[in-house]
Structures are given as structure tokens and as C-alpha cells.
Motif scaffolding. Structure first.
Motif, PDB file in Angstrom:
ATOM      1  N   ALA A 521       0.167  -9.470   9.475  1.00 59.57           N
ATOM      2  CA  ALA A 521       1.198 -10.403   9.020  1.00 59.57           C
ATOM      3  C   ALA A 521       1.124 -11.717   9.797  1.00 59.57           C
ATOM      4  O   ALA A 521       1.250 -12.808   9.226  1.00 59.57           O
ATOM      5  N   ASP A 522       0.884 -11.598  11.098  1.00 55.95           N
ATOM      6  CA  ASP A 522       0.820 -12.800  11.934  1.00 55.95           C
ATOM      7  C   ASP A 522      -0.417 -13.654  11.632  1.00 55.95           C
ATOM      8  O   ASP A 522      -0.512 -14.794  12.120  1.00 55.95           O
ATOM      9  N   GLN A 523      -1.331 -13.134  10.855  1.00 56.51           N
ATOM     10  CA  GLN A 523      -2.473 -13.932  10.416  1.00 56.51           C
ATOM     11  C   GLN A 523      -2.139 -14.723   9.153  1.00 56.51           C
ATOM     12  O   GLN A 523      -3.003 -15.390   8.587  1.00 56.51           O
ATOM     13  N   GLY A 524      -0.875 -14.602   8.705  1.00 55.53           N
ATOM     14  CA  GLY A 524      -0.436 -15.425   7.571  1.00 55.53           C
ATOM     15  C   GLY A 524      -0.139 -14.655   6.305  1.00 55.53           C
ATOM     16  O   GLY A 524      -0.055 -15.261   5.229  1.00 55.53           O
ATOM     17  N   PHE A 525       0.054 -13.332   6.398  1.00 49.91           N
ATOM     18  CA  PHE A 525       0.311 -12.502   5.221  1.00 49.91           C
ATOM     19  C   PHE A 525       1.729 -11.931   5.243  1.00 49.91           C
ATOM     20  O   PHE A 525       2.317 -11.723   6.308  1.00 49.91           O
ATOM     21  N   ALA A 526       2.237 -11.641   4.068  1.00 54.68           N
ATOM     22  CA  ALA A 526       3.350 -10.711   3.931  1.00 54.68           C
ATOM     23  C   ALA A 526       2.715  -9.339   3.717  1.00 54.68           C
ATOM     24  O   ALA A 526       2.007  -9.126   2.722  1.00 54.68           O
ATOM     25  N   VAL A 527       2.923  -8.431   4.650  1.00 52.08           N
ATOM     26  CA  VAL A 527       2.276  -7.123   4.606  1.00 52.08           C
ATOM     27  C   VAL A 527       3.267  -6.091   4.075  1.00 52.08           C
ATOM     28  O   VAL A 527       4.428  -6.041   4.517  1.00 52.08           O
ATOM     29  N   ILE A 528       2.796  -5.284   3.129  1.00 51.81           N
ATOM     30  CA  ILE A 528       3.627  -4.231   2.545  1.00 51.81           C
ATOM     31  C   ILE A 528       2.934  -2.891   2.728  1.00 51.81           C
ATOM     32  O   ILE A 528       1.756  -2.737   2.374  1.00 51.81           O
ATOM     33  N   VAL A 529       3.647  -1.955   3.311  1.00 49.48           N
ATOM     34  CA  VAL A 529       3.183  -0.574   3.423  1.00 49.48           C
ATOM     35  C   VAL A 529       4.082   0.257   2.516  1.00 49.48           C
ATOM     36  O   VAL A 529       5.308   0.281   2.702  1.00 49.48           O
ATOM     37  N   ALA A 530       3.507   0.905   1.519  1.00 48.50           N
ATOM     38  CA  ALA A 530       4.294   1.670   0.550  1.00 48.50           C
ATOM     39  C   ALA A 530       3.841   3.119   0.529  1.00 48.50           C
ATOM     40  O   ALA A 530       2.657   3.389   0.363  1.00 48.50           O
ATOM     41  N   ASP A 531       4.793   4.019   0.702  1.00 47.84           N
ATOM     42  CA  ASP A 531       4.525   5.464   0.634  1.00 47.84           C
ATOM     43  C   ASP A 531       4.970   5.977  -0.731  1.00 47.84           C
ATOM     44  O   ASP A 531       6.124   6.376  -0.936  1.00 47.84           O
ATOM     45  N   GLY A 532       4.052   5.956  -1.680  1.00 48.49           N
ATOM     46  CA  GLY A 532       4.367   6.404  -3.033  1.00 48.49           C
ATOM     47  C   GLY A 532       4.388   7.912  -3.161  1.00 48.49           C
ATOM     48  O   GLY A 532       4.287   8.657  -2.181  1.00 48.49           O
ATOM     49  N   ARG A 533       4.514   8.358  -4.385  1.00 52.01           N
ATOM     50  CA  ARG A 533       4.524   9.793  -4.662  1.00 52.01           C
ATOM     51  C   ARG A 533       3.229  10.438  -4.162  1.00 52.01           C
ATOM     52  O   ARG A 533       2.162   9.854  -4.252  1.00 52.01           O
ATOM     53  N   GLY A 534       3.376  11.635  -3.624  1.00 51.16           N
ATOM     54  CA  GLY A 534       2.250  12.330  -3.009  1.00 51.16           C
ATOM     55  C   GLY A 534       2.300  12.306  -1.504  1.00 51.16           C
ATOM     56  O   GLY A 534       1.717  13.177  -0.859  1.00 51.16           O
ATOM     57  N   THR A 535       2.978  11.297  -0.927  1.00 48.61           N
ATOM     58  CA  THR A 535       3.095  11.227   0.527  1.00 48.61           C
ATOM     59  C   THR A 535       4.190  12.178   1.004  1.00 48.61           C
ATOM     60  O   THR A 535       5.107  12.517   0.250  1.00 48.61           O
ATOM     61  N   PRO A 536       4.134  12.617   2.256  1.00 46.46           N
ATOM     62  CA  PRO A 536       5.087  13.616   2.739  1.00 46.46           C
ATOM     63  C   PRO A 536       6.428  13.014   3.138  1.00 46.46           C
ATOM     64  O   PRO A 536       6.577  11.801   3.262  1.00 46.46           O
ATOM     65  N   GLY A 537       7.415  13.932   3.334  1.00 44.08           N
ATOM     66  CA  GLY A 537       8.680  13.555   3.929  1.00 44.08           C
ATOM     67  C   GLY A 537       9.817  13.321   2.965  1.00 44.08           C
ATOM     68  O   GLY A 537      10.932  13.024   3.385  1.00 44.08           O
ATOM     69  N   ARG A 538       9.603  13.471   1.662  1.00 40.21           N
ATOM     70  CA  ARG A 538      10.644  13.142   0.672  1.00 40.21           C
ATOM     71  C   ARG A 538      11.220  14.405   0.019  1.00 40.21           C
ATOM     72  O   ARG A 538      12.386  14.721   0.190  1.00 40.21           O
TER      73      ARG A 538
END
Length: 720
Positions: A521-538
Motif C-alpha cells: 500500500a505504501d508503494q502507492g496502492f489501495a490493497v485489498i485482502v478478501a477471504d471469499g467462500r472456501g476460506t476457514p473461520g466462517r
């Protein structure tokens, strides 16, 4: 000085800021001491074995590799290197240990040699035994140490006398006492033998990998070296043959019997004083599993419980096990929730998503869990808390309460002795993890006894993730903007930074988990991390939504998250890139090939591209058998005609990165992808990493890999 280092160099040198942090905690049952591993500084890779004396409120090292090896370089056997690769262990020195029941004697391997430690006394000694030694473990009574060496399972007296083999391999493809590849890589079972409670016998896995196909991994940078041969059970092919032997110290030998043809996977073994040996065995399709009690006289087994599921059954840490009054402890999927069961009694509700059992007391169970769907959406995604549930109360459902609950979102784990708990937690409010030792009281109260110091480095940057839910599926997301960004600064190019698949939760309430994303992000991006279906914890349904359709569901959820967040954050949707490693690399490849209307560049790291080349236990869980569902494998792969047919005509820049020594996702995946792209006339770049496995622990490699990714992304998006 470390503070003058760039983040990429510091991140690499500290092994993602894990060095110097206490880990692998064990609390003595009499609450007298806590045992743990830790290196001396945040840049020292060499782990020491430590004890914290709760009576004297002091800590001391009991095993220093530099002293024990006399300054010599550590040498690792092929078996030990494989164990560390399976567990993603990149440090050195003492990286693991085992203790007796009283937590007075510890055993560990160092440079293939066997050492024991007197934990109360603070001294260590070497036992002269044949090596190289792998996974030494004391008997519960502390009188013997068993270990694997040269394919044999051996035992020696704790005084160093009487070393002998209890079982020796009958051929070159057979080992005793070691976990096979599938167990260690996919089942979270790193062990291959288990002591009886009274220390007079062991259950020992006998593995024959003769049926498994052989692959050869060469090092093109050193053409004079012979390729390494590995037994790799690719989807639809034969697994290793696993049997279980009951070996007595008196020389007796009894094979444990169960329907291995129907249930070939030995997933868990538990042997305590509170019941007979307990096995969890799985069918190959992972839709049925048996909990079996072993008759130690005959080796025959009887069924204690049966689990069945039309999609698949997951495995969990800490279960199955017995309570002290002989009831079965397990984690089950019921009514859309993952619940804790003791006997026939459900102890938790849909308010929690149970993840692991951490300890079992006389009347309670210590476990970790995330907020469950039954309680509605939590305020923030990504929390993991430790709870206690009681099973001696009345009613259909016992009560539970958080243990060591902190007033900020965090990720917690714990170990327990008698009444004392060692709680490790990392939150969003500060970098690193803290370890507190405390004695819980009534109604969530606690008496803090000590804190174990961490020597981990403080990062040179501060992560500022905003944890939110996005889209119609309420996808957990972390959004990171450049440090110092202000609302009037205008829209930002976007970098999607997912893992996005099974077993890999990235959106967690922990500061350090988001450091690399913040650096991007500090290199000039808006960074998005998305945990969609299939990922654990839900929820079980959330995880199982990807059955037979990994590609479409995973990719759809990344697009959904991006689109939903565009209305809330300053995102320039004309400049969207994606990066990932392993499953994240697979997802990045899918994105730029199948949705170039959304994604304009991708870094594809160590991707699984031909799903028929990945292992049995993982891939068959999600896609079935290749010969029964060839169209499903073809549709989900990147390199088949069906897989590439989803690729749009628009060509987007793609950087493919792969370690040539990777024995988990072999480099053939990337080579086949590159060949398919070349045949289709689609330009791309390939970055081979000589001598690098699925991990990238080498400091210069890890640092420069981050820098090269930023250069590629900026160049590809026209940001220079």
C-alpha cells in the motif's frame, strides 16, 4: 542497525518477524513451569529451549545449540529437511521438542543427534545413539526415549543405556515411526508413533510408499547434481500404504486391525490414561470417518462413533480425545455450525465456530473459536478467541466463556497445565504477539502470574488494516491505504492480495499479518485482502461452497469484494492488479486469464495450474477423483483446453514465479502454464528461483522478490 533496514530486508531477515518470539508453549501439570522455544534476538534463526519457573518468577535456557554442538554447523538429514518443509519451519537450532507427562524431561533432535533436557535442573545432555535422529519423544514416565532413525523405530533409556530397535524396515520403501507425506502436508499429523500412558508400549505407523508414483526434482542451476527422487501421490493415484503396529518394550508386536481398504487414511491417534487407544480413520473420499477404540491385547478395533457428510469432513487439532471420565471429545458440523461435542452432548452453539481443542480438564474443555454465523455478523472479521466449556453441568448444552478476553480484536491461542493457562495473543493495536501466564477465576476473571518476553523485532512500518465485510456474501476483507493518505489525494490503483482458498485465512485481527500488504500500500496502492467462500473461520457451509467449483467461486468472490468496496474507498478500477502465492497464485492466474475486464496485471506465485498434479488428500476433497470427474478437473485447471477456454481474448501482463526445488507445488505447474500460454500466443514473464522450495526463507530471495513484484506491477499498470 536493524532500524535502518528497509521493510523488505527486515521482513526477510526476521523471517516475517517470527524470530525471537516465544512459541511451542507447554505448561507443566503441577503448574510449576512453562517450557517454550525462542531465539535470543529478532534476527537470530537459532532456537533455544527455555523454561519459565513460575515459583521463582524467572526464566532460563536449558538447551543452547551453540554450546551443545560446540559451534559446529548444523547438519540436517533428508528426513528432517522434509519434516521442516511440511511444517513450513524455516528456523534452525531446536525447532521442536517433546516432554514426559510431568514435563520434567524433554527430548529433541539437533543436527541429527539425540539430546535430553532436565527441565527443573536446566541442563541438557546428548545420548549416544545411531542417527540421524528424527522426532525423539520421552515415555510418559520419563524412563525411555523413542525416536525414528534410518527407517527404524528405536528406543533408549533416558540414562542413555539399552538402545535398541523395536521395528526395522523390511525394505527400502518402508519406514517406522514417521508420518507419510500426505499426513504431514494435508492432515496436520506430523507424528508417526505414540507412547502408551504407562510407557511400556507404543503405537507405531508403518509406512510403505512403494505404491506411490516417483517424481524427480532437478536443480537446473547445478546440472551435475542428480535429481532428487520423491514419492508424490498426485490426485487419483496410489497413496502410501499405512499400517499401525502395537510394539511392546518386551519385544511383542501386534498389528492394529481396521478396514484399511475402505478407510485408508490414518488421520489421528490418541492414547491417554482415560480410555483405550483412539484412532480416527478416513475414507478416501473424506465423506465418512470412524472413531475406533483399540483392544491392546488383540489389536482389533471397535467403532466408537461414525461421522458422515455429503460434501467432506474436516480434521481438527486436538481431537479426537477422551475426557478423564472416558467421554469422546470431537468437533462436529451440526445445523450449519461447527460445534464442540463431549459424548453425545453439544457444548457450543452456532454463536461460535469451533476451530481446535487446546486442552481437556477434569470438567472443562479449552478450545479456540471464531464468532459463528448463529450470532450474526461480528463487528469486525478475523477474531479468534480462546474459550472454556463445561461438560459436568446440567442441561442439554453446557456453558462457555472467553478465557483471557482482551478489550481489542485479536487472535488468541493457549496451552494449559493444571489450573494455569499460557495465552498467546496478537492484536491490531500493536505489532507482534504477547504471551501471558495466568490462572483463570470465575466469570472471566484471571490472576496474571507472568509474561514471557518476546525479542521479536519491531517492524519499521505500522500496518493500518480496516477490517470490513463486503458484498452480498458479506466477504471478510482487509483494506489498506498508503500511510498518510488523505481523502483529497484521489483514487488509487488497486492491488488484490489474496490467498482466497481452503486452509488459508488472511483477514485476521492481527497487526503483523498485514505488514506486507501495508508495504505494498505504501508503494502507492489501495490493497485489498478478501477471504471469499472456501476460506476457514466462517461456517461449514461457507467452506464447502467451493466443492467441484474452486475456480469460479473463488474468483467470483474476489470480484464481488472489489466491486462492493469501490463504493466505500478511493479505488481506481481502471488499474487493478492481483498477486498471490500457492492457492493465491492459482487465483491470480485465474483472474488475469478469465476476468481481464477487471484485472489488468497479475503476479502468479507457485501456482497449482494442472489440478491433476496436486496431492490426493487435498485435491480429491474438493474435486473428487480425476477419472470419475475429468470434466471438473479440466474446468478448474489453468492449463487444460477447458481451463484456457475461459480465458478472454484480452491479454494482461502476467509474472509467473516458482521455486525450482518446490516438492509441494512442483515447478511443472508453472512450466505447463507457461507452455500453454506460449502455445496460445499470450505473452508473459517467468521468474525461476533456483534452490527455493515452496517456502522462501532465504533472506536475499525473500527481499528481492517483494521489490521485483512492485517493479512489475507499476510497469504493467503504467504507473511510471
Amino acid at each position: 542497525m536493524t532500524g535502518q533496514l528497509s521493510f523488505p530486508r527486515q521482513h526477510a531477515r526476521t523471517q516475517r518477524f517470527t524470530l525471537g518470539a516465544p512459541r511451542a508453549l507447554t505448561v507443566a501439570p503441577d503448574d510449576s513451569r512453562v517450557v517454550f522455544l525462542r531465539s535470543r534476538t529478532g534476527t537470530d534463526r537459532t532456537g533455544l529451549l527455555w523454561v519459565y519457573d513460575l515459583d521463582g518468577r524467572r526464566e532460563y535456557p536449558v538447551a543452547d545449540p551453540e554450546e551443545l554442538l560446540g559451534g559446529a554447523e548444523e547438519e540436517l538429514s533428508a528426513e528432517e529437511r522434509a519434516r521442516r518443509e511440511r511444517s513450513r519451519e524455516g528456523s534452525a537450532g531446536v525447532v521442536g521438542y517433546a516432554v514426559d507427562a510431568a514435563v520434567e524431561l524433554a527430548a529433541f533432535a539437533l543436527s541429527g543427534r539425540l539430546f535430553t533436557a532436565d527441565l527443573p535442573g536446566g541442563t541438557s545432555r546428548e545420548l549416544p545413539v545411531p542417527g540421524p535422529v528424527v522426532d525423539p519423544r520421552p515415555s510418559p514416565d520419563g524412563r525411555h526415549v523413542a525416536y525414528a532413525a534410518g527407517g527404524a523405530l528405536r528406543v533408549v533409556g533416558a540414562d542413555g543405556e539399552g538402545d535398541r530397535a523395536l521395528a526395522e524396515p523390511e525394505g527400502d520403501t518402508i519406514t517406522y515411526g514417521l508420518a507419510e507425506f500426505i499426513a504431514a502436508e494435508e492432515m496436520d499429523r506430523s507424528r508417526g508413533f505414540w507412547w502408551s500412558p504407562d510407557g511400556d508400549a507404543l503405537l507405531v505407523a508403518r509406512v510403505d510408499d512403494a505404491p506411490v508414483r516417483r517424481w524427480w526434482i532437478a536443480d537446473p542451476a547445478h546440472p551435475g547434481r542428480e535429481p532428487a527422487e520423491i514419492a508424490y501421490p498426485a490426485a487419483g493415484t496410489s497413496n502410501a500404504e499405512v499400517r499401525l503396529m502395537l510394539l511392546g518394550l518386551d519385544g511383542s508386536r501386534t498389528e492394529v486391525e481396521w478396514d484399511r481398504q475402505r478407510y485408508p487414511y490414518l488421520a489421528r491417534v490418541h492414547w491417554s490414561a482415560y480410555g483405550p487407544p483412539l484412532l480416527l480413520v478416513q475414507a478416501r473420499d473424506q465423506r465418512s470417518q470412524l472413531y475406533l477404540a483399540v483392544d491392546t491385547e488383540s489389536g482389533r478395533t471397535s467403532t466408537v462413533h461414525v461421522d458422515e457428510d455429503s460434501v467432506w469432513l474436516d480434521l481438527f487439532p486436538g481431537v479426537p480425545a477422551w475426557t478423564q471420565d472416558g467421554r469422546l471429545v470431537r468437533i462436529a458440523d451440526e445445523a450449519g455450525a461447527r460445534v464442540l461435542m463431549v459424548g453425545d452432548r453439544k457444548l457450543t452453539s452456532g454463536a461460535l465456530q469451533v476451530r481446535a481443542v487446546l486442552g481437556i480438564g477434569e470438567e472443562d474443555v479449552l478450545f479456540s473459536a471464531s464468532p459463528g454465523a448463529g450470532a450474526g455478523l461480528p463487528e469486525l472479521p478475523g477474531e479468534v478467541d480462546v474459550h472454556r466449556a463445561w461438560f459436568r453441568g446440567s442441561g442439554d448444552q453446557g456453558g462457555w466463556e472467553p478465557v483471557g478476553k482482551r478489550p481489542f480484536p485479536a487472535v488468541h491461542s493457549a496451552a494449559r497445565g493444571g489450573e494455569v493457562i499460557a495465552l498467546s495473543y496478537s492484536g491490531l493495536d500493536r505489532p507482534g504477539a504477547r504471551v501471558e501466564i495466568f490462572r483463570p477465576g470465575d466469570h472471566g476473571t484471571a490472576e496474571t502470574l507472568a509474561e514471557i518476553a518476546s525479542y521479536a523485532e519491531a517492524p519499521v512500518l505500522t500496518a493500518r488494516p480496516q477490517l470490513v465485510f463486503a458484498g452480498k456474501h458479506d466477504i471478510p476483507c482487509a483494506v489498506l491505504l498508503p500511510t498518510g493518505y488523505r481523502e483529497g489525494d484521489g483514487p488509487l490503483p488497486v492491488l488484490m492480495d489474496p490467498y482466497g482458498g481452503p486452509h488459508g485465512q488472511r483477514v485476521v485481527a492481527s497487526h503483523n499479518a498485514h505488514l506486507t500488504s501495508q508495504w505494498f500500500a505504501d508503494q502507492g496502492f489501495a490493497v485489498i485482502v478478501a477471504d471469499g467462500r472456501g476460506t476457514p473461520g466462517r461456517s461449514p457451509g461457507w467452506e464447502k461452497a467451493v466443492r467441484d467449483d474452486l475456480a469460479a467461486v473463488s474468483l467470483e468472490d474476489q470480484v464481488e469484494a472489489l466491486t462492493a468496496l469501490a463504493g466505500r474507498y478511493p479505488l481506481d478500477l481502471t488499474k487493478v492488479a492481483i498477486r498471490g502465492w500457492s492457492y493465491g497464485g492459482y487465483l491470480a492466474g485465474l483472474a488475469v486469464l478469465r476476468r481481464p475486464d477487471v484485472f489488468h496485471a497479475g503476479v502468479v506465485g507457485a501456482p497449482v495450474t494442472d489440478l491433476r498434479l496436486y496431492d490426493t488428500h487435498y485435491m480429491e476433497r474438493y474435486l473428487g477423483l480425476p477419472d470419475q470427474q475429468p470434466e471438473v478437473y479440466a474446468a478448474n485447471s489453468l492449463v487444460t483446453d477447458e481451463g484456457l477456454s475461459g480465458a478472454a481474448e484480452t491479454v494482461r501482463p502476467m509474472l509467473i514465479v516458482h521455486g525450482l526445488a518446490d516438492d509441494n507445488v512442483v515447478v511443472a505447474h508453472s512450466l505447463r502454464l507457461s507452455s500453454a500460454l506460449l502455445a496460445a500466443g499470450r505473452p508473459h514473464e517467468v521468474l525461476p528461483l533456483s534452490g527455493v522450495t515452496h517456502m522462501t526463507p532465504q533472506e536475499q530471495v525473500a527481499e528481492n522478490l517483494l521489490l521485483l513484484q512492485v517493479d512489475f506491477l507499476k510497469r504493467s499498470l503504467g504507473l511510471r
